[in-house]
Write a protein that holds these residues in place. Structure first.
Motif, short mmCIF file in Angstrom:
data_model
loop_
_atom_site.label_atom_id
_atom_site.label_comp_id
_atom_site.label_asym_id
_atom_site.label_seq_id
_atom_site.Cartn_x
_atom_site.Cartn_y
_atom_site.Cartn_z
N ARG A 117 0.84 -1.21 0.00
CA ARG A 117 0.00 0.00 0.00
C ARG A 117 0.87 1.26 0.00
NH1 ARG A 117 -2.50 4.01 -0.57
NH2 ARG A 117 -4.37 4.72 0.53
N ASP A 118 1.90 1.25 0.81
CA ASP A 118 2.77 2.42 0.93
C ASP A 118 3.63 2.61 -0.31
OD1 ASP A 118 4.11 4.59 2.21
OD2 ASP A 118 5.72 3.23 2.77
N MET A 124 -6.24 -1.15 -3.84
CA MET A 124 -6.76 -2.40 -4.40
C MET A 124 -5.68 -3.49 -4.42
SD MET A 124 -9.95 -2.17 -4.99
CE MET A 124 -10.01 -1.20 -3.48
N LEU A 125 -4.46 -3.12 -4.77
CA LEU A 125 -3.38 -4.10 -4.76
C LEU A 125 -3.09 -4.57 -3.33
CD1 LEU A 125 -1.29 -5.67 -6.40
CD2 LEU A 125 0.28 -3.73 -6.14
N ALA A 126 -3.11 -3.62 -2.38
CA ALA A 126 -2.91 -4.00 -0.98
C ALA A 126 -4.04 -4.90 -0.49
CB ALA A 126 -2.83 -2.74 -0.11
N LEU A 127 -5.27 -4.61 -0.92
CA LEU A 127 -6.41 -5.45 -0.56
C LEU A 127 -6.24 -6.86 -1.13
CD1 LEU A 127 -9.25 -5.73 0.68
CD2 LEU A 127 -10.18 -4.95 -1.52
N ALA A 128 -5.77 -6.97 -2.37
CA ALA A 128 -5.54 -8.27 -2.99
C ALA A 128 -4.50 -9.06 -2.20
CB ALA A 128 -5.08 -8.09 -4.43
N LEU A 365 -7.99 -4.09 5.94
CA LEU A 365 -9.42 -4.07 5.62
C LEU A 365 -10.16 -3.13 6.58
CD1 LEU A 365 -8.41 -7.02 4.51
CD2 LEU A 365 -10.86 -7.46 4.38
N TYR A 366 -10.07 -3.42 7.88
CA TYR A 366 -10.82 -2.64 8.87
C TYR A 366 -10.38 -1.18 8.89
CZ TYR A 366 -12.52 -1.21 13.50
OH TYR A 366 -13.12 -0.54 14.54
N LYS A 367 -9.07 -0.96 9.10
CA LYS A 367 -8.59 0.43 9.20
C LYS A 367 -8.59 1.13 7.84
CE LYS A 367 -4.90 3.28 11.10
NZ LYS A 367 -3.63 3.29 11.87
N GLU A 368 -8.27 0.41 6.78
CA GLU A 368 -8.17 1.03 5.46
C GLU A 368 -9.52 1.40 4.88
OE1 GLU A 368 -6.37 2.63 2.22
OE2 GLU A 368 -5.22 1.68 3.82
N PHE A 369 -10.53 0.51 5.06
CA PHE A 369 -11.81 0.72 4.38
C PHE A 369 -12.98 1.02 5.32
CE2 PHE A 369 -9.30 -1.85 1.43
CZ PHE A 369 -9.50 -1.18 0.23
N LEU A 370 -12.92 0.53 6.58
CA LEU A 370 -14.09 0.65 7.44
C LEU A 370 -13.94 1.74 8.50
CD1 LEU A 370 -14.82 -3.17 7.94
CD2 LEU A 370 -15.87 -1.60 6.30
N ARG A 371 -12.78 1.77 9.19
CA ARG A 371 -12.58 2.74 10.28
C ARG A 371 -11.22 3.40 10.16
NH1 ARG A 371 -15.04 2.18 15.23
NH2 ARG A 371 -13.77 4.04 15.72
N GLU A 379 -7.64 -0.44 17.23
CA GLU A 379 -7.00 -1.29 16.24
C GLU A 379 -6.53 -2.60 16.87
OE1 GLU A 379 -3.81 -0.26 12.75
OE2 GLU A 379 -3.21 0.19 14.78
N ALA A 380 -5.88 -2.53 18.03
CA ALA A 380 -5.39 -3.72 18.71
C ALA A 380 -6.55 -4.60 19.19
CB ALA A 380 -4.51 -3.33 19.88
N THR A 381 -7.62 -3.96 19.70
CA THR A 381 -8.78 -4.73 20.16
C THR A 381 -9.42 -5.49 19.01
OG1 THR A 381 -9.21 -3.14 21.92
CG2 THR A 381 -11.04 -4.56 21.27
N MET A 382 -9.56 -4.85 17.87
CA MET A 382 -10.12 -5.52 16.70
C MET A 382 -9.25 -6.71 16.29
SD MET A 382 -12.33 -6.06 14.39
CE MET A 382 -13.46 -4.73 14.83
#
Length: 504
Positions: A117-118, A124-128, A365-371, A379-382
């Motif tokens: 991603r960085d 999208m590539l990072a998601l893949a 997924l969670y941090k990039e797209f949802l929160r 983040e650690a709890t998830m």
């Protein structure tokens, strides 16, 4: 089979000891486990020795201890491809991964998908990369349960039904609890005990079992000739020779792309720790060669012809070869030690795999797209919650799906995970590679590799490639990733036309 009481007592005692270690690990090198890099990477503070045990426990799993000699027992010399494969791994580790560690450390990356991603600036590539890692790892976790289930069954516990699966469920509830509490510190600490037990078991086996069977000469003399060597090529086909070579090379290229391998590397304290382990981990290749020989010892001992073990072979097939060999060769108390080393050898990689999947889901997924605005504590709890879900999913997977199907999915895991190689390798060394070209190469590699395995009924990962009148049976992962590379490199100039290179 009746319950082997002394073996069961020793087994349970050792299991309880490592459970205690798993919870104690939360206070080892104490830090704030509400930070993802502390919980999921051990704070990036593991030195050479701890990393050696962690990576060894990560890569040499319970299923390796069961499956490699089972393959030698059933198929003969082809099973030894695992030995050159693990030798080829370490030059790759030495040359490539200290560079990845340095970049990840400098820029705060927790996963390989973070690096992608960085570097390429492509969500999208990072998601893949993240989804491929999670999907390829799930059957790998489930197969640790297969290894554990075999030894629990060999102790004499009933097979099948809720009662038969109860010890397995209890073991993974314990695993889930100490992983949630201690993060990567737990498997790192337990890996030291696990490897010590395996070393004792293997060296006892290679000394005592041959002495009981009349020596290594007698063992090799009792193995059918067709299992001692690879079948020579016939006609216009390279036969088992090309299959052996490509399985070794393809597996070596794929192994450190798995999320759990990447987690072990990124938890090291510096790049020199990774380099030292590239040299020191070769000791495990020696151990693996000795483990593979247990398959020949099982043939010489004739355990598959012994009525006492008929039920085990009926239930587990060739995977029962090593447990039957130990039951036939050692006193019951030492069988408990040996079986505990295998079962603990399932806990360590399963814990690391679930943590690695949790890191991927949370960061990519969670941090990039949802929160995207979530705090470090959230983040650690998830990640902790997802690690529990992954373990529950693996247990349901193995209870609901026939074991043979799980094994077939694991074959696909290697084909899928190797498709991350172009994004990682070209990202490290080729600044101008285009993210869209890499994404197309990734999709094509997945499709072609899955198709090749599908033509074999998903029962084998070796595909008979025909070219210029010659059939070259080979590992579908290697063939498909070559297509992936060709597309990624070939399409980059087209996508980059008139654009600046996007790689950092």
């Amino acid at each position: 089979m009746s319950l082997h009481l002394p073996a069961t007592i020793v087994f349970v005692a050792l299991f309880l000891f490592v459970t205690w270690l798993g919870f104690v690990a939360a206070r080892w090198r104490k830090a704030d486990l509400n930070l993802l890099h502390e919980w999921g990477l051990g704070g990036r503070r593991f030195g050479t020795i701890v990393t050696w045990f962690l990576l060894g426990g990560d890569l040499y799993t319970a299923y390796t201890f069961i499956a490699v000699p089972a393959l030698v027992f059933g198929k003969g010399a082809m099973g030894f491809f695992a030995v050159p494969y693990t030798i080829l791994i370490y030059p790759i580790l030495y040359l490539v991964f200290p560079r990845l560690w340095a970049i990840a450390h400098a820029r705060g990356h927790v996963t390989a998908a973070d690096f992608v991603r960085d570097h390429f600036g492509s969500r999208m590539l990072a998601l893949a990369v993240a989804l491929t890692g999670i999907v390829a790892t799930m059957p790998y976790i489930a197969l640790q349960l297969v290894g554990m289930e075999v030894v629990i069954g060999a102790l004499g516990f009933p097979a099948g039904g809720l009662v038969g699966h109860l010890p397995l469920i209890i073991a993974f509830i314990i695993l889930a609890a100490f992983t949630y509490t201690s993060g990567l510190r737990a498997p790192a600490l337990i890996a030291i005990v696990k490897d010590m037990l395996i070393f004792v078991t293997v060296f006892a086996a290679i000394v005592l079992i041959p002495a009981k069977l009349g020596g290594y000469g007698a063992i090799f003399a009792s193995v059918p000739q067709e299992k001692l060597i690879l079948a020579p090529p016939e006609g216009a086909s390279l036969g088992s020779y090309s299959a052996y070579a490509t399985l070794a090379l393809g597996s070596a290229l794929a192994l450190f792309l798995y999320p759990h391998s990447m987690t072990g590397i990124l938890s090291a304290s510096d790049g020199n720790v990774v380099r030292r382990n590239a040299a020191l981990l070769a000791a495990y290749s020696f151990i693996l060669g000795l483990i593979a020989l247990l398959g020949y010892m099982a043939i010489a001992a004739g355990v598959d012809k012994d009525p006492a073990y008929a039920a085990g072979f009926t239930q587990y097939g060739p995977n029962f070869a090593v447990p039957a060999l130990f039951l036939a060769s050692f006193p019951s108390w030492f069988v408990g030690v040996a079986f505990a080393s295998i079962a603990i050898g399932a806990l360590v990689p399963a814990a690391i795999m679930s943590i690695a999947c949790a890191n991927l889901f949370t960061r990519n997924l969670y941090k990039e797209f949802l929160r995207p605005d979530c705090t470090e504590a959230q983040e650690a709890t998830m990640a902790k919650i997802v690690s529990l879900v992954v373990k529950i999913g693996a247990v349901v997977f193995i209870l609901a799906i026939p074991q043979a199907y799980a094994i077939q999915l694991q074959l696909l895991g290697g084909i899928w995970i190797i498709q991350l190689l172009p994004a990682i390798l070209l990202g490290l060394y080729a600044r101008s590679c285009n993210a869209s070209a890499l994404l197309i190469g990734w999709a094509a590699g997945l499709a072609i590799g899955t198709y090749m395995a599908g033509t074999q009924g998903f029962a084998s990962s070796v595909y008979p490639l025909s070219a210029f009148g010659v059939t070259i049976p080979g590992y579908a992962a290697l063939y498909s990733v070559l297509v992936n590379f060709a597309l990624a490199i070939g399409l980059t100039p087209l996508f980059n036309r008139g654009l600046q290179p996007t790689g950092r």
